[in-house]
Design a protein around this motif. Structure first.
Motif, PDB file in Angstrom:
ATOM      1  N   ALA A 149      49.430  50.737  40.828  1.00  0.00           N
ATOM      2  CA  ALA A 149      49.802  49.337  40.633  1.00  0.00           C
ATOM      3  C   ALA A 149      50.525  49.143  39.306  1.00  0.00           C
ATOM      4  O   ALA A 149      51.467  48.349  39.211  1.00  0.00           O
ATOM      5  N   GLY A 150      50.099  49.878  38.272  1.00  0.00           N
ATOM      6  CA  GLY A 150      50.771  49.774  36.989  1.00  0.00           C
ATOM      7  C   GLY A 150      52.214  50.249  37.051  1.00  0.00           C
ATOM      8  O   GLY A 150      53.099  49.668  36.427  1.00  0.00           O
ATOM      9  N   LEU A 151      52.449  51.311  37.815  1.00  0.00           N
ATOM     10  CA  LEU A 151      53.817  51.824  37.945  1.00  0.00           C
ATOM     11  C   LEU A 151      54.707  50.891  38.749  1.00  0.00           C
ATOM     12  O   LEU A 151      55.878  50.686  38.428  1.00  0.00           O
ATOM     13  N   LEU A 152      54.141  50.328  39.814  1.00  0.00           N
ATOM     14  CA  LEU A 152      54.947  49.513  40.724  1.00  0.00           C
ATOM     15  C   LEU A 152      55.074  48.064  40.283  1.00  0.00           C
ATOM     16  O   LEU A 152      56.118  47.427  40.505  1.00  0.00           O
ATOM     17  N   LEU A 153      54.005  47.525  39.668  1.00  0.00           N
ATOM     18  CA  LEU A 153      53.946  46.090  39.414  1.00  0.00           C
ATOM     19  C   LEU A 153      53.995  45.721  37.946  1.00  0.00           C
ATOM     20  O   LEU A 153      54.090  44.533  37.618  1.00  0.00           O
ATOM     21  N   GLY A 195      49.857  42.712  33.332  1.00  0.00           N
ATOM     22  CA  GLY A 195      49.548  41.294  33.410  1.00  0.00           C
ATOM     23  C   GLY A 195      49.120  40.860  34.802  1.00  0.00           C
ATOM     24  O   GLY A 195      48.609  41.649  35.612  1.00  0.00           O
ATOM     25  N   LEU A 196      49.350  39.583  35.098  1.00  0.00           N
ATOM     26  CA  LEU A 196      48.915  39.014  36.368  1.00  0.00           C
ATOM     27  C   LEU A 196      49.546  39.707  37.564  1.00  0.00           C
ATOM     28  O   LEU A 196      48.923  39.811  38.620  1.00  0.00           O
ATOM     29  N   SER A 197      50.784  40.171  37.399  1.00  0.00           N
ATOM     30  CA  SER A 197      51.474  40.796  38.530  1.00  0.00           C
ATOM     31  C   SER A 197      50.770  42.063  38.995  1.00  0.00           C
ATOM     32  O   SER A 197      50.921  42.467  40.154  1.00  0.00           O
ATOM     33  N   MET A 198      49.993  42.704  38.119  1.00  0.00           N
ATOM     34  CA  MET A 198      49.225  43.878  38.517  1.00  0.00           C
ATOM     35  C   MET A 198      47.782  43.501  38.862  1.00  0.00           C
ATOM     36  O   MET A 198      47.224  43.975  39.854  1.00  0.00           O
ATOM     37  N   GLU A 199      47.166  42.630  38.047  1.00  0.00           N
ATOM     38  CA  GLU A 199      45.752  42.297  38.245  1.00  0.00           C
ATOM     39  C   GLU A 199      45.503  41.581  39.562  1.00  0.00           C
ATOM     40  O   GLU A 199      44.564  41.921  40.299  1.00  0.00           O
ATOM     41  N   VAL A 200      46.309  40.575  39.844  1.00  0.00           N
ATOM     42  CA  VAL A 200      46.037  39.721  41.001  1.00  0.00           C
ATOM     43  C   VAL A 200      46.040  40.503  42.316  1.00  0.00           C
ATOM     44  O   VAL A 200      45.117  40.351  43.123  1.00  0.00           O
ATOM     45  N   ILE A 217      34.714  41.460  38.220  1.00  0.00           N
ATOM     46  CA  ILE A 217      34.601  42.885  37.847  1.00  0.00           C
ATOM     47  C   ILE A 217      35.975  43.539  37.843  1.00  0.00           C
ATOM     48  O   ILE A 217      36.317  44.297  36.916  1.00  0.00           O
ATOM     49  N   LEU A 218      36.761  43.250  38.871  1.00  0.00           N
ATOM     50  CA  LEU A 218      38.103  43.854  38.943  1.00  0.00           C
ATOM     51  C   LEU A 218      39.009  43.336  37.847  1.00  0.00           C
ATOM     52  O   LEU A 218      39.802  44.096  37.270  1.00  0.00           O
ATOM     53  N   ALA A 219      38.898  42.046  37.515  1.00  0.00           N
ATOM     54  CA  ALA A 219      39.747  41.481  36.467  1.00  0.00           C
ATOM     55  C   ALA A 219      39.478  42.162  35.133  1.00  0.00           C
ATOM     56  O   ALA A 219      40.409  42.609  34.448  1.00  0.00           O
ATOM     57  N   VAL A 220      38.200  42.273  34.769  1.00  0.00           N
ATOM     58  CA  VAL A 220      37.846  42.898  33.495  1.00  0.00           C
ATOM     59  C   VAL A 220      38.105  44.402  33.541  1.00  0.00           C
ATOM     60  O   VAL A 220      38.673  44.983  32.603  1.00  0.00           O
ATOM     61  N   GLY A 221      37.703  45.050  34.637  1.00  0.00           N
ATOM     62  CA  GLY A 221      37.879  46.496  34.755  1.00  0.00           C
ATOM     63  C   GLY A 221      39.331  46.919  34.743  1.00  0.00           C
ATOM     64  O   GLY A 221      39.691  47.938  34.133  1.00  0.00           O
ATOM     65  N   THR A 222      40.177  46.148  35.412  1.00  0.00           N
ATOM     66  CA  THR A 222      41.606  46.476  35.430  1.00  0.00           C
ATOM     67  C   THR A 222      42.193  46.394  34.036  1.00  0.00           C
ATOM     68  O   THR A 222      43.003  47.240  33.628  1.00  0.00           O
ATOM     69  N   GLU A 223      41.801  45.372  33.277  1.00  0.00           N
ATOM     70  CA  GLU A 223      42.304  45.231  31.914  1.00  0.00           C
ATOM     71  C   GLU A 223      41.832  46.382  31.026  1.00  0.00           C
ATOM     72  O   GLU A 223      42.585  46.869  30.176  1.00  0.00           O
ATOM     73  N   ILE A 224      40.595  46.828  31.222  1.00  0.00           N
ATOM     74  CA  ILE A 224      40.073  47.936  30.412  1.00  0.00           C
ATOM     75  C   ILE A 224      40.812  49.234  30.721  1.00  0.00           C
ATOM     76  O   ILE A 224      41.224  49.976  29.824  1.00  0.00           O
ATOM     77  N   LEU A 225      40.997  49.508  32.017  1.00  0.00           N
ATOM     78  CA  LEU A 225      41.558  50.799  32.417  1.00  0.00           C
ATOM     79  C   LEU A 225      43.080  50.853  32.319  1.00  0.00           C
ATOM     80  O   LEU A 225      43.650  51.938  32.203  1.00  0.00           O
ATOM     81  N   SER A 226      43.733  49.701  32.371  1.00  0.00           N
ATOM     82  CA  SER A 226      45.199  49.715  32.341  1.00  0.00           C
ATOM     83  C   SER A 226      45.723  50.112  30.963  1.00  0.00           C
ATOM     84  O   SER A 226      46.765  50.759  30.849  1.00  0.00           O
ATOM     85  N   GLY A 227      45.032  49.682  29.910  1.00  0.00           N
ATOM     86  CA  GLY A 227      45.443  50.073  28.562  1.00  0.00           C
ATOM     87  C   GLY A 227      46.529  49.216  27.957  1.00  0.00           C
ATOM     88  O   GLY A 227      46.997  49.509  26.847  1.00  0.00           O
ATOM     89  N   PHE A 228      46.934  48.143  28.639  1.00  0.00           N
ATOM     90  CA  PHE A 228      47.943  47.250  28.062  1.00  0.00           C
ATOM     91  C   PHE A 228      47.763  45.863  28.649  1.00  0.00           C
ATOM     92  O   PHE A 228      47.068  45.672  29.642  1.00  0.00           O
TER      93      PHE A 228
END
Length: 269
Positions: free
Chosen positions: A122-126, A129-134, A200-211
């Motif tokens: 998702a990070g590569l494609l999207l 921010g919101l465009s990846m998290e949502v 959980i996904l909102a917080v976890g995605t922010e932690i693991l994405s690194g940006f």
């Protein structure tokens, strides 16, 4: 002679709150003792009082509150989109067996895939921010709503459906007049479960994405600085409190809106 034994009643609401408060107090005390006595290095487990004090201080930090707002925005958008997708899809799969059979294999293939495994893609494609998290939140939050909607349709009283069918009502009218209202409590339960998963996904995605921004990003960045454990745990306390507030509000709303369903279940048992 009829059995006069009455079933044991559960704890009252004050009793449940008291038991929960006792558990929190015990955890707080254990953390405080371990930290103050030096049994556990403070760099790994600071005293609970330090964590709570820092969590309270963060309430006045505008940058931190901005991060919280970013996370809640992603949570709300993802959950709303998941509801808009999963409820109609669940009604379709639950009321049209042919469609259910056709897509069941695809659903069972996608459902076990953890959303966190899709974060790099998702990070590569999207991007960030919101465009990846949502999209990730939507993917994870759809499943409880979808399956609870389908289960709710299967629980509908067949007599009520046959009665409307006898009076000439079509499939859509029966779905809207009988099936959907009967399934509504199950859908609400699915939404409540998905709300926790979405957070959980909102917080976890922010932690693991690194940006990006968000509460998870605050926790991740705090973990990279010296003596940042207090901030990490204070941010975690915030995440837990937000989740508890959301769940409590949804439980209260569900109980008020579907009190008839709870009474019906109690009478049936």
């Amino acid at each position: 002679m009829a059995d006069q034994t009455t079933p044991p009643r559960g704890l009252s609401r004050p009793g449940k709150w008291a038991r929960g408060a006792a558990g929190v107090a015990a955890l707080f005390l254990a953390s405080e003792i371990l930290g103050r006595a030096g049994i556990v290095d403070r760099s790994y487990l600071p005293p609970a009082s330090s964590i709570v004090t820092r969590a309270v201080e963060l309430f006045g930090d505008t940058d931190f509150l901005f991060n919280v707002r970013v996370t809640l925005t992603a949570w709300a958008l993802g959950l709303l989109i998941a509801i808009a997708i999963a409820v109609p899809l669940g009604l379709l799969l639950g009321s049209v067996p042919a469609v259910n059979t056709a897509v069941r294999a695809i659903v069972e293939f996608l459902r076990p895939i953890p959303s966190v495994a899709l974060i790099p893609l998702a990070g590569l494609l999207l991007g960030s921010g919101l465009s990846m998290e949502v999209p990730l939140i939507v993917y994870a939050a759809c499943w409880p709503i979808l399956f609870n909607t389908m289960y709710g349709l299967h629980d509908v009283d067949p007599t009520a459906k046959e009665t409307l069918r006898t009076f000439g009502f079509g499939r859509i009218q029966i779905l809207l007049r009988v099936s959907l209202p009967s399934a509504a409590p199950f859908i609400a339960t699915g939404v409540r479960l998905s709300a926790s998963i979405a957070l959980i996904l909102a917080v976890g995605t922010e932690i693991l994405s690194g940006f990006g921004d968000g509460l998870g990003m605050f926790i991740a960045q705090a973990g990279t600085v010296p003596d940042g454990t207090v901030d990490v745990l204070a941010g975690t306390v915030w995440a837990g409190c937000i989740g508890l507030i959301i769940d409590s509000l949804m439980v209260q709303g569900e109980n008020r809106a579907f009190r008839w369903h709870k009474a019906q279940r109690s009478g049936a048992s």
